[in-house]
Design a protein around this motif. Structure first.
Motif, PDB file in Angstrom:
ATOM      1  N   GLY A 151      56.164  40.762  51.115  1.00  0.00           N
ATOM      2  CA  GLY A 151      55.022  41.696  51.115  1.00  0.00           C
ATOM      3  C   GLY A 151      54.837  42.219  49.673  1.00  0.00           C
ATOM      4  N   LYS A 152      55.308  41.870  48.720  1.00  0.00           N
ATOM      5  CA  LYS A 152      55.225  42.436  47.499  1.00  0.00           C
ATOM      6  C   LYS A 152      54.040  41.737  46.534  1.00  0.00           C
ATOM      7  CE  LYS A 152      59.479  42.520  45.884  1.00  0.00           C
ATOM      8  NZ  LYS A 152      60.838  42.749  45.328  1.00  0.00           N
ATOM      9  N   TYR A 153      53.350  42.388  45.659  1.00  0.00           N
ATOM     10  CA  TYR A 153      52.422  41.894  44.782  1.00  0.00           C
ATOM     11  C   TYR A 153      52.212  42.843  43.715  1.00  0.00           C
ATOM     12  CZ  TYR A 153      48.734  44.653  47.016  1.00  0.00           C
ATOM     13  OH  TYR A 153      48.305  45.767  47.595  1.00  0.00           O
ATOM     14  N   SER A 154      51.787  42.330  42.366  1.00  0.00           N
ATOM     15  CA  SER A 154      51.562  43.271  41.343  1.00  0.00           C
ATOM     16  C   SER A 154      50.128  42.660  40.562  1.00  0.00           C
ATOM     17  CB  SER A 154      52.463  43.407  40.543  1.00  0.00           C
ATOM     18  OG  SER A 154      53.010  42.123  40.046  1.00  0.00           O
ATOM     19  N   ILE A 155      49.534  41.663  41.001  1.00  0.00           N
ATOM     20  CA  ILE A 155      48.415  41.006  40.401  1.00  0.00           C
ATOM     21  C   ILE A 155      47.274  40.451  41.408  1.00  0.00           C
ATOM     22  CG2 ILE A 155      47.762  38.968  39.056  1.00  0.00           C
ATOM     23  CD1 ILE A 155      50.584  38.905  38.139  1.00  0.00           C
ATOM     24  N   ILE A 156      46.098  41.004  41.194  1.00  0.00           N
ATOM     25  CA  ILE A 156      44.982  40.518  42.084  1.00  0.00           C
ATOM     26  C   ILE A 156      44.254  39.475  40.908  1.00  0.00           C
ATOM     27  CG2 ILE A 156      42.799  41.189  43.233  1.00  0.00           C
ATOM     28  CD1 ILE A 156      45.092  41.721  44.990  1.00  0.00           C
ATOM     29  N   LEU A 157      43.942  38.356  41.579  1.00  0.00           N
ATOM     30  CA  LEU A 157      43.419  37.381  40.653  1.00  0.00           C
ATOM     31  C   LEU A 157      41.690  37.741  40.624  1.00  0.00           C
ATOM     32  CD1 LEU A 157      44.895  34.149  41.748  1.00  0.00           C
ATOM     33  CD2 LEU A 157      45.573  35.588  40.167  1.00  0.00           C
ATOM     34  N   LEU A 198      45.844  45.080  31.605  1.00  0.00           N
ATOM     35  CA  LEU A 198      44.906  46.299  31.090  1.00  0.00           C
ATOM     36  C   LEU A 198      44.776  47.311  32.223  1.00  0.00           C
ATOM     37  CD1 LEU A 198      42.829  47.255  28.812  1.00  0.00           C
ATOM     38  CD2 LEU A 198      40.920  46.127  29.926  1.00  0.00           C
ATOM     39  N   ILE A 199      44.144  47.047  33.232  1.00  0.00           N
ATOM     40  CA  ILE A 199      44.130  48.078  34.195  1.00  0.00           C
ATOM     41  C   ILE A 199      45.164  48.633  34.558  1.00  0.00           C
ATOM     42  CG2 ILE A 199      43.172  48.424  36.438  1.00  0.00           C
ATOM     43  CD1 ILE A 199      41.376  46.092  36.293  1.00  0.00           C
ATOM     44  N   SER A 200      46.462  47.825  34.807  1.00  0.00           N
ATOM     45  CA  SER A 200      47.655  48.719  35.360  1.00  0.00           C
ATOM     46  C   SER A 200      48.240  49.605  34.202  1.00  0.00           C
ATOM     47  CB  SER A 200      48.676  47.652  35.756  1.00  0.00           C
ATOM     48  OG  SER A 200      48.044  46.991  36.741  1.00  0.00           O
ATOM     49  N   SER A 201      47.840  49.093  32.667  1.00  0.00           N
ATOM     50  CA  SER A 201      48.703  49.940  31.786  1.00  0.00           C
ATOM     51  C   SER A 201      47.744  51.474  31.623  1.00  0.00           C
ATOM     52  CB  SER A 201      48.576  49.130  30.433  1.00  0.00           C
ATOM     53  OG  SER A 201      47.110  48.630  30.067  1.00  0.00           O
ATOM     54  N   ILE A 202      46.493  51.304  32.055  1.00  0.00           N
ATOM     55  CA  ILE A 202      45.592  52.595  31.919  1.00  0.00           C
ATOM     56  C   ILE A 202      45.785  53.207  33.180  1.00  0.00           C
ATOM     57  CG2 ILE A 202      43.203  53.383  32.294  1.00  0.00           C
ATOM     58  CD1 ILE A 202      42.223  50.789  30.961  1.00  0.00           C
ATOM     59  N   THR A 203      45.933  52.844  34.526  1.00  0.00           N
ATOM     60  CA  THR A 203      45.955  53.587  35.701  1.00  0.00           C
ATOM     61  C   THR A 203      47.306  53.904  36.021  1.00  0.00           C
ATOM     62  OG1 THR A 203      45.997  51.708  37.043  1.00  0.00           O
ATOM     63  CG2 THR A 203      43.917  52.483  36.368  1.00  0.00           C
ATOM     64  N   ARG A 204      48.329  53.019  35.718  1.00  0.00           N
ATOM     65  CA  ARG A 204      49.645  53.155  36.080  1.00  0.00           C
ATOM     66  C   ARG A 204      49.901  52.983  37.625  1.00  0.00           C
ATOM     67  NH1 ARG A 204      52.127  52.241  31.275  1.00  0.00           N
ATOM     68  NH2 ARG A 204      51.348  53.633  29.922  1.00  0.00           N
ATOM     69  N   GLU A 205      48.795  52.430  38.268  1.00  0.00           N
ATOM     70  CA  GLU A 205      48.728  52.323  39.691  1.00  0.00           C
ATOM     71  C   GLU A 205      48.783  50.714  40.188  1.00  0.00           C
ATOM     72  OE1 GLU A 205      45.427  54.636  41.132  1.00  0.00           O
ATOM     73  OE2 GLU A 205      46.408  56.511  40.863  1.00  0.00           O
ATOM     74  N   ALA A 206      49.062  50.246  41.265  1.00  0.00           N
ATOM     75  CA  ALA A 206      48.897  48.929  41.670  1.00  0.00           C
ATOM     76  C   ALA A 206      47.787  48.732  41.950  1.00  0.00           C
ATOM     77  CB  ALA A 206      49.932  48.873  42.971  1.00  0.00           C
ATOM     78  N   HIS A 255      58.674  48.383  29.100  1.00  0.00           N
ATOM     79  CA  HIS A 255      58.637  47.820  30.284  1.00  0.00           C
ATOM     80  C   HIS A 255      57.433  47.251  30.996  1.00  0.00           C
ATOM     81  CE1 HIS A 255      62.511  49.951  30.989  1.00  0.00           C
ATOM     82  NE2 HIS A 255      61.971  51.288  30.529  1.00  0.00           N
ATOM     83  N   ILE A 256      57.534  46.286  31.512  1.00  0.00           N
ATOM     84  CA  ILE A 256      56.173  45.645  31.965  1.00  0.00           C
ATOM     85  C   ILE A 256      55.116  46.472  32.757  1.00  0.00           C
ATOM     86  CG2 ILE A 256      56.972  44.771  34.092  1.00  0.00           C
ATOM     87  CD1 ILE A 256      55.649  41.907  33.374  1.00  0.00           C
ATOM     88  N   PRO A 257      53.888  46.512  32.472  1.00  0.00           N
ATOM     89  CA  PRO A 257      53.009  47.502  33.109  1.00  0.00           C
ATOM     90  C   PRO A 257      52.675  46.985  34.418  1.00  0.00           C
ATOM     91  CG  PRO A 257      51.969  46.313  31.273  1.00  0.00           C
ATOM     92  CD  PRO A 257      53.317  46.002  31.325  1.00  0.00           C
ATOM     93  N   LEU A 258      52.699  46.058  34.966  1.00  0.00           N
ATOM     94  CA  LEU A 258      52.262  45.638  36.084  1.00  0.00           C
ATOM     95  C   LEU A 258      53.142  46.470  37.202  1.00  0.00           C
ATOM     96  CD1 LEU A 258      52.330  41.680  35.896  1.00  0.00           C
ATOM     97  CD2 LEU A 258      50.325  43.264  35.644  1.00  0.00           C
ATOM     98  N   VAL A 259      52.307  46.998  38.413  1.00  0.00           N
ATOM     99  CA  VAL A 259      53.124  47.782  39.356  1.00  0.00           C
ATOM    100  C   VAL A 259      53.060  47.075  40.461  1.00  0.00           C
ATOM    101  CG1 VAL A 259      52.621  50.099  40.478  1.00  0.00           C
ATOM    102  CG2 VAL A 259      51.855  49.791  38.055  1.00  0.00           C
ATOM    103  N   GLU A 260      54.178  47.154  40.998  1.00  0.00           N
ATOM    104  CA  GLU A 260      54.505  46.184  42.463  1.00  0.00           C
ATOM    105  C   GLU A 260      54.036  47.216  43.406  1.00  0.00           C
ATOM    106  OE1 GLU A 260      57.622  42.762  42.202  1.00  0.00           O
ATOM    107  OE2 GLU A 260      58.408  44.712  42.395  1.00  0.00           O
ATOM    108  N   THR A 261      53.504  46.642  44.414  1.00  0.00           N
ATOM    109  CA  THR A 261      53.226  47.310  45.811  1.00  0.00           C
ATOM    110  C   THR A 261      53.602  46.505  47.068  1.00  0.00           C
ATOM    111  OG1 THR A 261      51.820  48.793  46.893  1.00  0.00           O
ATOM    112  CG2 THR A 261      50.800  46.883  45.875  1.00  0.00           C
TER     113      THR A 261
END
Length: 263
Positions: A151-157, A198-206, A255-261
Motif C-alpha cells: 500500500g506504499k508509494y512515493s512516485i506518480i508517473l 522536484l515537486i516533493s522537494s518543494i512541497t515536502r508532501e506525498a 535524506h531522499i526527498p521522495l515522501v512515502e504514503t
C-alpha cells in the motif's frame, strides 16, 4: 486562467496511429479545455484544415494545438513551459495511455483538492538496494503486486498525471545542475522521477494516487503488448534505481526527498 477544466499535454513520438486514437479519446472527455501535443519529430507538425485532419478533433476546431520542438527529440520536451495555457491544471499523458473519461475527471477533482501535488494513475516506490555490496543505493519498485500488498508509494508517473502548470517552469529553471543532461545522456529515462523529486522537494508532501479500475489496468497491460518504448527496454528498472540514487546526490539531499504514503 480557467479553474474548472484542464489542458491535456499529450506526449508523442513517431506513433501516428496511437496519437490519433488518443486525440479522439481525450477530445470527448469532460473537463478538457485544450489538447497540446508535444511534437518532437523532425517532420513538420500536422496542420488543421488540411489532409492531416486525422491529427485533430474534427467536431471541436481549435481544441488541438501542436507545440513543435524542431531542434530536439528529448523526452523532457514534455515539460517545456507553455506561456499561453488556458488552465492552471495540466494533465501529462503519453499517446499510448487512455485513461477512461470518468476516471480522468475523478483525477482532476482529486487534483483540485491537492493542487500542489502530483496526482495520477500509476504509483511507484523506492527501496534500499537488495545487495549489501551496493552500499547506500536505491532500487525502483514497480512490482504492482508488491505495491498493492504494501500500500506504499512515493512516485506518480507522469505518463498519466495532473500537476499545476507552474511546475513546468520550475522544471526548466530550477532543476539542480546536470539533471537534464543526465536524463538525455541516459537514453531519455527518468524525467518523470526527476519531476517527482522536484515537486516533493518543494512541497515536502506525498503525491496522490487515483486508481483506475482493475479492468482498465488489465486491458492496458494487454493492449501494451508489443508496443515499443523506453519502458520495454532491457534493464529499464535497474536504470531507474540508478536514477533515484544519483538524483539524491544531485539534489544535494542528505535524506531522499521522495515522501512515502499509503493508498
Amino acid at each position: 486562467m480557467r479553474a474548472d477544466g484542464f489542458a491535456v499535454l499529450l506526449n508523442t513520438f513517431e506513433r501516428p496511429d496511437l496519437l490519433k486514437t488518443a486525440l479522439r479519446h481525450y477530445g470527448k472527455c469532460r473537463g478538457v479545455e485544450e489538447i497540446r501535443v508535444v511534437w518532437s519529430e523532425k517532420r513538420d507538425a500536422p496542420r488543421e484544415g488540411t489532409a492531416e485532419d486525422g491529427y485533430f478533433v474534427k467536431k471541436k476546431p481549435g481544441l488541438v494545438r501542436y507545440d513543435a520542438h524542431a531542434e530536439s527529440t528529448s523526452i523532457q520536451n514534455r515539460f517545456e513551459p507553455l506561456d499561453d495555457l488556458r488552465t492552471r491544471a495540466v494533465f501529462n499523458v503519453d499517446e499510448d495511455v487512455r485513461i477512461p473519461c470518468e476516471t480522468l475527471y475523478r483525477g482532476f477533482k482529486a487534483w483540485q483538492k491537492h493542487p500542489d501535488a502530483l496526482v495520477g494513475y500509476y504509483a511507484r516506490n523506492y527501496a534500499p538496494a537488495k545487495k549489501p555490496s551496493d552500499g547506500c543505493s536505491w532500487r525502483y519498485v514497480a512490482n504492482e503486486f508488491q505495491l498493492w500488498w504494501s500500500g506504499k508509494y512515493s512516485i506518480i508517473l507522469t505518463k498519466a498525471a495532473f500537476m499545476d502548470q507552474k511546475y513546468l517552469k520550475l522544471y526548466k529553471e530550477h532543476l539542480p545542475d546536470g539533471v537534464r543532461e543526465y536524463i538525455d545522456k541516459g537514453g531519455g529515462n527518468c524525467e518523470d522521477i526527476a519531476m517527482q523529486f522536484l515537486i516533493s522537494s518543494i512541497t515536502r508532501e506525498a503525491p496522490v494516487y487515483v486508481p483506475a479500475s482493475l479492468m482498465y489496468y488489465t486491458k492496458a497491460k494487454l493492449g501494451g503488448v508489443g508496443v515499443a518504448g523506453i519502458s520495454s527496454g532491457a534493464g529499464h528498472h535497474l536504470k531507474r534505481g540508478d536514477c533515484i540514487t544519483d538524483f539524491q546526490t544531485m539534489f544535494g539531499a542528505e535524506h531522499i526527498p521522495l515522501v512515502e504514503t499509503y493508498q
